[in-house]
Enzyme design. Structure first.
Site, short mmCIF file in Angstrom:
data_model
loop_
_atom_site.label_atom_id
_atom_site.label_comp_id
_atom_site.label_asym_id
_atom_site.label_seq_id
_atom_site.Cartn_x
_atom_site.Cartn_y
_atom_site.Cartn_z
N LYS A 32 28.83 -30.95 49.06
CA LYS A 32 28.03 -30.11 49.56
C LYS A 32 28.38 -28.30 49.73
O LYS A 32 28.11 -27.67 49.17
CB LYS A 32 27.50 -30.56 50.74
CG LYS A 32 26.38 -29.64 50.94
CD LYS A 32 24.91 -30.00 51.74
CE LYS A 32 25.94 -30.36 53.69
NZ LYS A 32 26.03 -28.39 53.69
N ASN A 33 29.33 -28.30 50.48
CA ASN A 33 29.02 -27.25 51.12
C ASN A 33 30.60 -26.26 50.69
O ASN A 33 31.19 -24.52 50.53
CB ASN A 33 30.70 -27.11 52.65
CG ASN A 33 29.50 -27.44 53.75
OD1 ASN A 33 28.26 -27.58 53.20
ND2 ASN A 33 29.55 -27.82 54.78
N ARG A 102 20.28 -22.80 55.06
CA ARG A 102 20.35 -21.17 55.81
C ARG A 102 22.02 -21.06 54.45
O ARG A 102 21.67 -19.49 54.60
CB ARG A 102 21.73 -21.39 56.91
CG ARG A 102 21.41 -20.60 57.09
CD ARG A 102 22.69 -20.96 58.50
NE ARG A 102 24.07 -19.98 59.05
CZ ARG A 102 24.26 -18.95 59.76
NH1 ARG A 102 22.75 -18.72 60.59
NH2 ARG A 102 24.81 -18.37 59.87
N CYS A 126 18.92 -22.09 64.36
CA CYS A 126 18.22 -22.98 63.70
C CYS A 126 18.79 -24.79 64.56
O CYS A 126 18.75 -24.04 65.74
CB CYS A 126 19.00 -23.17 62.29
SG CYS A 126 20.75 -23.78 62.49
N ARG A 131 23.02 -18.81 65.03
CA ARG A 131 23.86 -18.89 63.81
C ARG A 131 23.35 -17.33 63.22
O ARG A 131 23.02 -17.68 62.74
CB ARG A 131 23.80 -20.39 63.11
CG ARG A 131 24.30 -21.23 63.66
CD ARG A 131 24.03 -22.79 62.13
NE ARG A 131 25.25 -23.24 61.55
CZ ARG A 131 24.75 -24.15 60.14
NH1 ARG A 131 23.55 -24.72 60.43
NH2 ARG A 131 26.24 -24.09 60.01
N ILE A 133 24.26 -13.58 61.71
CA ILE A 133 25.36 -13.48 60.23
C ILE A 133 26.01 -12.09 60.81
O ILE A 133 26.23 -11.31 60.24
CB ILE A 133 24.13 -13.36 59.07
CG1 ILE A 133 23.04 -12.07 59.34
CG2 ILE A 133 23.91 -14.59 58.41
CD1 ILE A 133 21.67 -12.42 58.17
N ASP A 134 25.90 -11.52 61.98
CA ASP A 134 26.56 -9.70 62.05
C ASP A 134 27.83 -10.63 61.34
O ASP A 134 28.21 -8.86 60.48
CB ASP A 134 27.29 -10.08 63.88
CG ASP A 134 27.69 -11.61 64.14
OD1 ASP A 134 27.73 -12.38 63.92
OD2 ASP A 134 28.75 -10.69 64.65
N ASP A 315 31.49 -31.17 61.39
CA ASP A 315 30.88 -32.01 60.59
C ASP A 315 31.68 -33.25 61.14
O ASP A 315 30.17 -34.23 60.20
CB ASP A 315 30.80 -31.07 59.59
CG ASP A 315 29.63 -30.38 58.89
OD1 ASP A 315 29.41 -29.84 59.99
OD2 ASP A 315 30.16 -29.73 57.32
N VAL A 337 32.41 -25.13 67.87
CA VAL A 337 31.98 -24.43 66.84
C VAL A 337 30.06 -23.66 66.84
O VAL A 337 30.19 -22.89 66.89
CB VAL A 337 32.82 -25.08 65.25
CG1 VAL A 337 31.78 -24.42 64.08
CG2 VAL A 337 33.72 -25.49 64.99
N ARG A 407 19.34 -34.22 52.47
CA ARG A 407 20.22 -32.20 52.26
C ARG A 407 21.84 -32.78 51.94
O ARG A 407 21.67 -32.11 51.22
CB ARG A 407 19.89 -31.64 53.66
CG ARG A 407 18.54 -31.15 54.01
CD ARG A 407 18.46 -30.46 54.83
NE ARG A 407 19.85 -29.41 54.35
CZ ARG A 407 20.72 -28.94 56.17
NH1 ARG A 407 20.74 -28.54 57.13
NH2 ARG A 407 21.26 -28.44 55.33
#
Ligand code: UD1
Length: 432
Positions: A32-33, A102, A126, A131, A133-134, A315, A337, A407
């Site tokens: 998926k990732n 996301r 979430c 989470r 995004i900086d 995960d 994480v 998902r």
């Protein structure tokens, strides 16, 4: 009994009857990732890219919607996806899609690189905690882009991104991918240090290279990207899903069975496999497959701390907590994480586990006999972990909010059934 959501629709449920030993082989799907990021990367070049081994999961269908929203023509059948980006007109990812998934924000890098602009809804919080995004945005700004936010969107603009030397504050998977995709057509040579080294990043780099990018050091913590004038479409096969592999290996180990996962190199799971061995699970490694088997009574506690690759994958944290719940002794699991990744613990306690959470640590007192109950899937991986717990719980476990599992796991219950599990969707096998 029919369960209805607030909207009146029937909610999917998964019923798992515990007690069967799982045995046999299961082929892992494409990761998926990786697939999601490769789909985003196809935006970098006009024309039709072809991806094989794409998993048929909800997140992939959502990314398909994102690409179609932008104007791409996407076809997906039997694991092969073609993405024709010639007609892409829009550079906007709306809130509805970003909030659903996301990974939609991964279109930012490729859109700025090819079209000079991207306007993406900010993902917000979430269920794994905030989470941010900086790092993505700071990186793009350093490359000369103007970054503005208004009305819940972030807008990034640049006529031509400029190469930079950049040290990432944290080896974020998403930021590494966005910046890599942004840098492939930047002017000059970009050096990114402290980048994520996940196998999915290496897969993305391979695809980018086959599209014409010039990248050195993929898979190491420093990557050099020599900007090129243009990219072209390419064909690529998505690598196997190591998280799915790990999930099924734990299913085999938990039930005292023998499960072999195929289509995956053991090296992408080194630390995970060594932790399973510490618990007492027998692991056999081959070039493209891994087998797990064991005797539940011999399993013992072990401590686990999640870290970016090559550390223990976050995960697979929830799934390993389930295994430690039945192993004898006290284990400490530390989540490094994500801020909020023990949401499933209360559900696991409903099944009889003994776990105390203190901040980012979970103290698991193992050797517990689990019993079936109704539980809710709080997120994707935790949902899979609760299904695993159901496999060893006495009686029936009913999982609600199964859309989280859909998902990211392709034909989840079908694959479990193939290994001998008693699991079905919204049937009536159990009377709780
Ligand atoms: C990706 C995966 C996810 C996996 C994770 C770690 C996708 C869609 N998701 O998530 O399944 O669990 O990698 O392997 O591929 N962070 C910041 N600022 C940033 C970016 C990240 O503070 O700009 C923080 C996050 O809040 C989080 C940590 O860094 O605490 C890790 O995030 P990151 O590695 O970016 O994970 P994702 O790409 O979101």
């Amino acid at each position: 009994m029919t369960i209805r959501s607030a909207a009146g629709l029937e909610e999917p449920r998964l019923l798992v009857r515990g007690g069967n030993r799982l045995s046999g082989q299961v082929a892992v799907s494409g990761a998926k990732n990786s697939a999601l990021k490769l789909m985003a990367a196809s935006l970098l070049a006009p024309g039709t890219s072809v991806l094989h081994n794409v998993p048929d999961i909800q997140d992939v269908l959502t990314m398909q919607e994102v690409l179609e929203y932008l104007g791409a023509i996407v076809e997906f059948a039997d694991g092969t996806m073609t993405v024709d980006t010639s007609g892409v007109q829009s550079q906007v990812a709306p809130y509805e899609l970003v909030q659903r998934m996301r990974a939609s924000i991964q279109i930012m890098g490729p859109l700025v690189a090819r079209f000079g602009q991207a306007r993406v809804a900010m993902p917000g919080g979430c269920n794994l905690g905030p989470r941010k995004i900086d790092i993505h945005l700071r990186g793009l700004a350093q490359m000369g882009a103007t970054v503005r936010s208004d009305h819940g969107f972030v807008e990034v603009r640049s006529d031509r991104l400029q190469a930079v030397d950049m040290f990432l504050d944290y080896p974020s998977v998403g930021a590494t991918e966005n910046l890599l995709m942004a840098a492939v057509m930047a002017e000059g040579t970009t050096t990114l240090e402290n980048v994520a080294r996940e196998p999915e990043i290496v897969d993305l780099c391979k695809f980018l290279i086959s599209m014409g990018a010039d990248i050195e050091g993929a898979g190491s913590s420093t990557v050099k990207i020599h900007g090129v004038e243009e990219m072209h479409p390419a064909e690529h096969t998505v690598l196997g899903d190591r998280i799915e592999a790990g999930t099924f290996l734990i299913a085999g180990a938990l039930t005292g069975g023998e499960v072999e996962v195929t289509g995956i190199s053991p090296h992408v799971l080194d630390l995970f496999l060594s932790k399973l061995r510490s618990v007492g699970v027998r692991i056999e490694e081959n070039t493209r497959s891994i087998k797990a088997s064991g005797d539940i009574d011999s399993y013992k506690a072990t401590d686990v701390a999640t870290l970016p690759f090559p550390g223990f994958p976050t995960d697979l944290q929830a799934q390993v907590v389930v295994l430690l719940s039945i192993a004898r002794g006290v284990s400490v699991v530390t989540e490094n994480v994500f801020e909020n990744r023990f949401g499933f613990v209360d559900e696991l306690i409903r099944l009889g586990a003994e776990i105390r959470v203190d901040g980012n640590h979970a103290v698991v007192t193992g050797g517990r006999a689990l019993t079936g109950a109704i539980v809710r899937c709080p997120d994707l991986r935790a949902g899979a972990a609760l299904a695993l717990a159901g496999l060893v719980a006495e009686g029936c476990t009913e999982l609600r909010d199964v859309h989280h599992i859909d998902r990211g796991y392709e034909r989840f219950e079908e694959k479990l059934q193939g290994l001998g599990a008693e699991v079905e969707r919204a049937g009536a096998c159990c009377s709780l």
